[in-house]
Design an enzyme around this catalytic site. Structure first.
Site, PDB file in Angstrom:
ATOM      1  N   HIS A  19     129.033   9.217 -64.674  1.00 44.80           N
ATOM      2  CA  HIS A  19     128.282  10.325 -64.073  1.00 44.80           C
ATOM      3  C   HIS A  19     128.737  11.682 -64.616  1.00 44.80           C
ATOM      4  O   HIS A  19     128.057  12.692 -64.412  1.00 44.80           O
ATOM      5  CB  HIS A  19     128.438  10.301 -62.552  1.00 44.80           C
ATOM      6  CG  HIS A  19     127.194  10.697 -61.821  1.00 44.80           C
ATOM      7  ND1 HIS A  19     126.292  11.620 -62.319  1.00 44.80           N
ATOM      8  CD2 HIS A  19     126.690  10.309 -60.625  1.00 44.80           C
ATOM      9  CE1 HIS A  19     125.295  11.775 -61.463  1.00 44.80           C
ATOM     10  NE2 HIS A  19     125.512  10.994 -60.428  1.00 44.80           N
ATOM     11  N   ASN A  20     129.877  11.734 -65.284  1.00 48.58           N
ATOM     12  CA  ASN A  20     130.300  12.991 -65.919  1.00 48.58           C
ATOM     13  C   ASN A  20     129.391  13.348 -67.082  1.00 48.58           C
ATOM     14  O   ASN A  20     129.342  14.508 -67.510  1.00 48.58           O
ATOM     15  CB  ASN A  20     131.741  12.880 -66.427  1.00 48.58           C
ATOM     16  CG  ASN A  20     132.740  12.811 -65.296  1.00 48.58           C
ATOM     17  OD1 ASN A  20     132.398  13.093 -64.157  1.00 48.58           O
ATOM     18  ND2 ASN A  20     133.957  12.431 -65.603  1.00 48.58           N
TER      19      ASN A  20
END
Length: 311
Positions: A19-20
């Protein structure tokens, strides 16, 4: 990414992402690129755009618009009772259970009936408000504690009206920000569902271009969103990320969504996902993760709000 072929002739595509790097919309764009190639195109119809500077913090950052969201103010300000279900949400995931709740046209109409608003409300607004209210009741907040109930909603920053210039088509990075609602837990429990819906709607109206930039600065300064595990109800609406439109050209897509696996934060996010019922109607399935005792209360509370007969 893993493809599993089934004996019936169908296949399942499972994906896992960081998700980064990418958000739900970007993740779907990645799958769309694969679909385009699988259908015979020479290259994806929408080419990816890196553009990380488009959602980067300003230098220097400016969070004056969000001073009320300082981490100290969002931290629990009272000791939690030893037997409180909320303590278990905050401290660990032992004895926690996950479940999904279905909201079809009839259930959504029932929620809107309970809200008794003189103006329209969206499915997201009434479902979010109802789940927030019922979760607060289920966790057993003590009225005389003056405890705050917080709601954290992820909102997509894509769109012409949200930024100037808008995020370009093909941007697959994290293009969302958080909207925060805070109110007295006792008020949320005692007031009507319409009260909770109004709080959700007001927060959505606060999402201006300056708010978006300020929230990005806030996340950069504090290492994350204004989130306190257990006390904050986190909602992510992925009903319109576009995965239902993925067409490999071989067969009709049957189902999909976010399973309740992964780390603690993933489990404590309530995802609203789109599905189709047997009548072909658009519906929403929402996840919830709570201690078992609280889940039983939550299920009863949400059933009361979503099952009223509509004349």
């Amino acid at each position: 990414m893993q493809v599993t072929r089934l004996k019936c002739g169908g296949f399942v595509i499972g994906t896992y992402s960081c998700h980064n790097i990418v958000d739900a919309f970007g993740h779907t764009q990645f799958l769309k690129a694969i679909v385009d190639i699988a259908r015979g195109d020479d290259h994806p119809i929408v080419l990816p755009v890196w553009g990380r500077e488009l959602m980067a913090a300003r230098n220097p950052p400016n969070v004056s618009l969000l001073q009320h969201l300082t981490p100290s103010k969002l931290s629990p300000d009272h000791p939690v009772e030893p037997n409180s279900a909320a303590q278990h949400v905050s401290a660990s995931t032992d004895h926690m259970v996950g479940d999904y709740f279905f909201f079809g046209p009839r259930e959504i109409a029932a929620l809107q009936h309970h809200a008794q608003l003189q103006y329209s409300s969206t499915a997201f607004e009434v479902i979010t408000a109802a789940m927030w209210k019922c979760r607060t009741v289920a966790l057993g907040y003590v009225p005389d504690q003056n405890k705050k109930a917080c709601l954290l909603m992820t909102m997509n920053a894509r769109g012409k009206w949200k930024r100037d210039p808008p995020l370009p088509q093909g941007f697959y990075g994290n293009g969302f920000v958080y909207l925060v609602v805070e109110t007295d837990a006792s008020e949320l429990c005692k007031q009507s569902l319409g009260h909770a819906v109004k709080l959700v709607q007001k927060a959505k109206l606060d999402m201006t271009e300056e708010f978006t930039k300020s929230m990005v600065d806030f996340i950069a300064l504090h290492g994350g969103p204004p989130y306190v595990a257990g006390w904050t109800f986190v909602v992510s609406d992925i009903t319109r990320i576009g995965e239902d439109a993925l067409d490999f050209g071989w067969a009709q897509r049957v189902a999909g969504g976010v399973p309740m696996v992964g780390d603690v934060k993933c489990k404590q996010v309530s995802y609203q996902m789109r599905c189709i019922n047997d009548s072909g109607e658009d519906c929403v399935v929402a996840s919830m993760f709570l201690p078992k005792s609280a889940m039983e209360i939550f299920a009863k509370e949400i059933l009361v709000l979503s099952s009223k007969e509509i004349e």
